[in-house]
Design a protein around this motif. Sequence first.
Motif, PDB file in Angstrom:
ATOM      1  N   THR A 239       0.864  -1.177   0.000  1.00 24.20           N
ATOM      2  CA  THR A 239       0.000   0.000   0.000  1.00 24.20           C
ATOM      3  C   THR A 239       0.901   1.227   0.000  1.00 24.20           C
ATOM      4  OG1 THR A 239      -1.758  -1.146   1.188  1.00 24.20           O
ATOM      5  CG2 THR A 239      -1.764   1.263   1.280  1.00 24.20           C
ATOM      6  N   MET A 240       0.731   2.081  -1.002  1.00 22.44           N
ATOM      7  CA  MET A 240       1.617   3.235  -1.180  1.00 22.44           C
ATOM      8  C   MET A 240       0.873   4.546  -0.913  1.00 22.44           C
ATOM      9  SD  MET A 240       4.472   1.842  -1.928  1.00 22.44           S
ATOM     10  CE  MET A 240       5.345   3.386  -2.305  1.00 22.44           C
ATOM     11  N   ALA A 241       1.655   5.584  -0.598  1.00 29.35           N
ATOM     12  CA  ALA A 241       1.102   6.930  -0.419  1.00 29.35           C
ATOM     13  C   ALA A 241       2.037   7.936  -1.087  1.00 29.35           C
ATOM     14  CB  ALA A 241       0.941   7.256   1.062  1.00 29.35           C
ATOM     15  N   TRP A 242       1.449   9.006  -1.619  1.00 26.44           N
ATOM     16  CA  TRP A 242       2.199  10.088  -2.270  1.00 26.44           C
ATOM     17  C   TRP A 242       1.718  11.430  -1.732  1.00 26.44           C
ATOM     18  CZ3 TRP A 242       0.349   5.820  -4.762  1.00 26.44           C
ATOM     19  CH2 TRP A 242       1.261   5.057  -5.487  1.00 26.44           C
ATOM     20  N   ARG A 243       2.641  12.340  -1.536  1.00 29.33           N
ATOM     21  CA  ARG A 243       2.299  13.702  -1.122  1.00 29.33           C
ATOM     22  C   ARG A 243       2.634  14.665  -2.273  1.00 29.33           C
ATOM     23  NH1 ARG A 243       1.682  15.192   3.938  1.00 29.33           N
ATOM     24  NH2 ARG A 243       3.007  13.471   4.638  1.00 29.33           N
TER      25      ARG A 243
ATOM     26  N   ILE B 293      -6.967  24.403  -0.254  1.00 30.75           N
ATOM     27  CA  ILE B 293      -7.211  23.487   0.847  1.00 30.75           C
ATOM     28  C   ILE B 293      -6.077  22.474   0.948  1.00 30.75           C
ATOM     29  CG2 ILE B 293      -9.723  23.711   0.654  1.00 30.75           C
ATOM     30  CD1 ILE B 293      -9.746  20.988  -0.743  1.00 30.75           C
ATOM     31  N   ARG B 294      -6.110  21.677   2.003  1.00 34.54           N
ATOM     32  CA  ARG B 294      -5.240  20.522   2.186  1.00 34.54           C
ATOM     33  C   ARG B 294      -6.146  19.305   2.345  1.00 34.54           C
ATOM     34  NH1 ARG B 294      -3.296  20.393   6.931  1.00 34.54           N
ATOM     35  NH2 ARG B 294      -1.328  19.288   6.557  1.00 34.54           N
ATOM     36  N   GLY B 295      -5.743  18.164   1.767  1.00 33.58           N
ATOM     37  CA  GLY B 295      -6.610  17.007   1.874  1.00 33.58           C
ATOM     38  C   GLY B 295      -5.908  15.707   1.543  1.00 33.58           C
ATOM     39  N   ALA B 296      -6.446  14.613   2.098  1.00 35.77           N
ATOM     40  CA  ALA B 296      -5.984  13.261   1.788  1.00 35.77           C
ATOM     41  C   ALA B 296      -7.158  12.520   1.154  1.00 35.77           C
ATOM     42  CB  ALA B 296      -5.513  12.544   3.049  1.00 35.77           C
TER      43      ALA B 296
ATOM     44  N   GLY C  61      -5.623  13.115   9.411  1.00 28.55           N
ATOM     45  CA  GLY C  61      -6.391  14.233   9.957  1.00 28.55           C
ATOM     46  C   GLY C  61      -6.998  15.128   8.897  1.00 28.55           C
ATOM     47  N   MET C  62      -6.892  14.755   7.615  1.00 29.89           N
ATOM     48  CA  MET C  62      -7.459  15.613   6.561  1.00 29.89           C
ATOM     49  C   MET C  62      -8.123  14.767   5.465  1.00 29.89           C
ATOM     50  SD  MET C  62      -3.907  17.087   4.928  1.00 29.89           S
ATOM     51  CE  MET C  62      -2.665  16.002   4.183  1.00 29.89           C
ATOM     52  N   ALA C  63      -8.863  13.715   5.891  1.00 27.57           N
ATOM     53  CA  ALA C  63      -9.559  12.848   4.945  1.00 27.57           C
ATOM     54  C   ALA C  63     -10.629  13.628   4.193  1.00 27.57           C
ATOM     55  CB  ALA C  63     -10.199  11.672   5.679  1.00 27.57           C
ATOM     56  N   MET C  64     -10.618  13.502   2.867  1.00 22.68           N
ATOM     57  CA  MET C  64     -11.575  14.216   2.033  1.00 22.68           C
ATOM     58  C   MET C  64     -11.989  13.333   0.864  1.00 22.68           C
ATOM     59  SD  MET C  64     -10.152  18.118   1.952  1.00 22.68           S
ATOM     60  CE  MET C  64     -11.810  18.774   2.001  1.00 22.68           C
ATOM     61  N   THR C  65     -13.130  13.667   0.256  1.00 22.34           N
ATOM     62  CA  THR C  65     -13.598  12.949  -0.919  1.00 22.34           C
ATOM     63  C   THR C  65     -14.392  13.890  -1.808  1.00 22.34           C
ATOM     64  OG1 THR C  65     -14.925  11.084  -1.722  1.00 22.34           O
ATOM     65  CG2 THR C  65     -15.690  12.169   0.287  1.00 22.34           C
ATOM     66  N   THR C  66     -14.354  13.603  -3.108  1.00 25.43           N
ATOM     67  CA  THR C  66     -15.181  14.359  -4.049  1.00 25.43           C
ATOM     68  C   THR C  66     -16.582  13.768  -4.148  1.00 25.43           C
ATOM     69  OG1 THR C  66     -14.546  13.030  -5.969  1.00 25.43           O
ATOM     70  CG2 THR C  66     -13.123  14.895  -5.422  1.00 25.43           C
TER      71      THR C  66
ATOM     72  N   PHE D 152      -5.405  22.435  -4.257  1.00 23.38           N
ATOM     73  CA  PHE D 152      -4.753  21.820  -3.105  1.00 23.38           C
ATOM     74  C   PHE D 152      -3.367  22.430  -2.931  1.00 23.38           C
ATOM     75  CE2 PHE D 152      -7.741  18.442  -4.273  1.00 23.38           C
ATOM     76  CZ  PHE D 152      -8.210  18.027  -3.038  1.00 23.38           C
ATOM     77  N   ASP D 153      -3.159  23.086  -1.804  1.00 20.58           N
ATOM     78  CA  ASP D 153      -1.786  23.439  -1.445  1.00 20.58           C
ATOM     79  C   ASP D 153      -1.000  22.175  -1.139  1.00 20.58           C
ATOM     80  OD1 ASP D 153      -1.992  26.156  -1.761  1.00 20.58           O
ATOM     81  OD2 ASP D 153      -2.525  26.535   0.327  1.00 20.58           O
ATOM     82  N   GLU D 154      -1.670  21.217  -0.523  1.00 22.36           N
ATOM     83  CA  GLU D 154      -1.056  19.926  -0.206  1.00 22.36           C
ATOM     84  C   GLU D 154      -2.116  18.839  -0.364  1.00 22.36           C
ATOM     85  OE1 GLU D 154       1.137  17.543   3.491  1.00 22.36           O
ATOM     86  OE2 GLU D 154       0.209  19.502   3.814  1.00 22.36           O
ATOM     87  N   MET D 155      -1.712  17.705  -0.948  1.00 24.88           N
ATOM     88  CA  MET D 155      -2.646  16.605  -1.174  1.00 24.88           C
ATOM     89  C   MET D 155      -1.919  15.281  -1.016  1.00 24.88           C
ATOM     90  SD  MET D 155      -4.797  15.661  -4.632  1.00 24.88           S
ATOM     91  CE  MET D 155      -3.290  15.089  -5.422  1.00 24.88           C
ATOM     92  N   VAL D 156      -2.580  14.325  -0.386  1.00 23.00           N
ATOM     93  CA  VAL D 156      -2.048  12.970  -0.234  1.00 23.00           C
ATOM     94  C   VAL D 156      -2.969  12.016  -0.981  1.00 23.00           C
ATOM     95  CG1 VAL D 156      -1.490  11.110   1.380  1.00 23.00           C
ATOM     96  CG2 VAL D 156      -0.991  13.498   1.992  1.00 23.00           C
ATOM     97  N   LEU D 157      -2.381  11.111  -1.755  1.00 18.25           N
ATOM     98  CA  LEU D 157      -3.117  10.058  -2.445  1.00 18.25           C
ATOM     99  C   LEU D 157      -2.606   8.698  -1.980  1.00 18.25           C
ATOM    100  CD1 LEU D 157      -3.219  11.231  -6.192  1.00 18.25           C
ATOM    101  CD2 LEU D 157      -5.058  11.368  -4.503  1.00 18.25           C
ATOM    102  N   PHE D 158      -3.490   7.706  -2.031  1.00 20.34           N
ATOM    103  CA  PHE D 158      -3.128   6.357  -1.627  1.00 20.34           C
ATOM    104  C   PHE D 158      -3.372   5.382  -2.773  1.00 20.34           C
ATOM    105  CE2 PHE D 158      -4.369   8.585   2.234  1.00 20.34           C
ATOM    106  CZ  PHE D 158      -3.315   8.281   3.097  1.00 20.34           C
TER     107      PHE D 158
END
Length: 350
Positions: free
Chosen positions: A80-84, A121-124, A153-158, A188-194
């Motif tokens: 399981t990978m994550a990217w910022r 915004i910031r979001g994962a 701490g920043m879970a989001m969804t479209t 997104f100023d900052e975004m995390v994807l999984f």
Amino acid sequence: MINPFRPYRARLRRLVGRSMPDFHAGAVERWEEAPGSVLRFHPSLALPGQVERIKASVFASLPATIEALTRDGEAAEAPTMAWRFRDVDLVDGVLYHGAAELHLNRRKRKFGLALRPRQAIRGALYETWATNRWFGSWLMDALVASQLAQTTGMAMTTAPAPRPGSHAARYEELAGVHPGRIAGDVHFDEMVLFDDLGNNLSKGLRQRALRLQLLAGRDPAPVPGVFLLRGTGGDLRLLQNETELAERLAAERGFLVMDPLKATADELIEACGAARAIVGVEGSHLAHGIMVAPPGAAIVPIQPPERVAATLKQLADRLEQRFALLVAEGGDSLFTLDWRDLAATLDLFD
């Protein structure tokens, strides 16, 4: 703020025949959220000749689908990978970063252009195109991936808030999923994807923990099995003798027959939580049953011969259930299944 030229740049690259860059290559940081695993897999139980009935597959190539359904032995599952990322625009369901793009939803506007800037915004994000397209993918993948996003701490969804009283709303409530909802175009100023597609040990543990959450405080009655009707709901995959098969399972084998479109999430959980078998046409509605059926339960999707898929086997494997390969006869949208094939396949689990 949103750069209105990014969608143009992506489309121009396609028009002039230039390849699209890898979206994930633009991340400022990447990490392994959970390691890959070497897992032991068991082949689907099947009557002779079932593989030969398969004419076409979906979601993967035909050889890969058959391999996933019939593999016997150990196989490596991806981590399981994550990217910022930084400086990402979300415009009409598409993420843009530099010259790269990643689609999360179907475009609603003809040209997919930003209409007006929004507050940064910031979001994962824990969603994918598939989880936004198919309810079953959302149920079996997005809910367990949401656990990863919530740790940031920043879970989001479209995805829009589900309708009150709907299956999705109840599952989110039971799973404790309360993401921020993104409406419209944002920056997104900052975004995390999984990337949580690998069927690794971590995903299996999260899947089993979710099953316990859904069953908490319940005492479902053991039943021989549950037949989940599909009918004409969703994309057309019509088992033309579905009613006949359901009635025979109820009369001769003591199955419950349920129409998920007419049952609440709680009713489905209660019915399937101690079922020894889950049967029905392959599709999203079967995830209701597989998600909560006990370890060792028989999972028997009836596969249209021109639309065979292995995705539900991945879910069953995570939950330590047994899986059957049962292929109907006909096409991808209209098909039939001989009662003798269904009955004999269920007997394989005795």
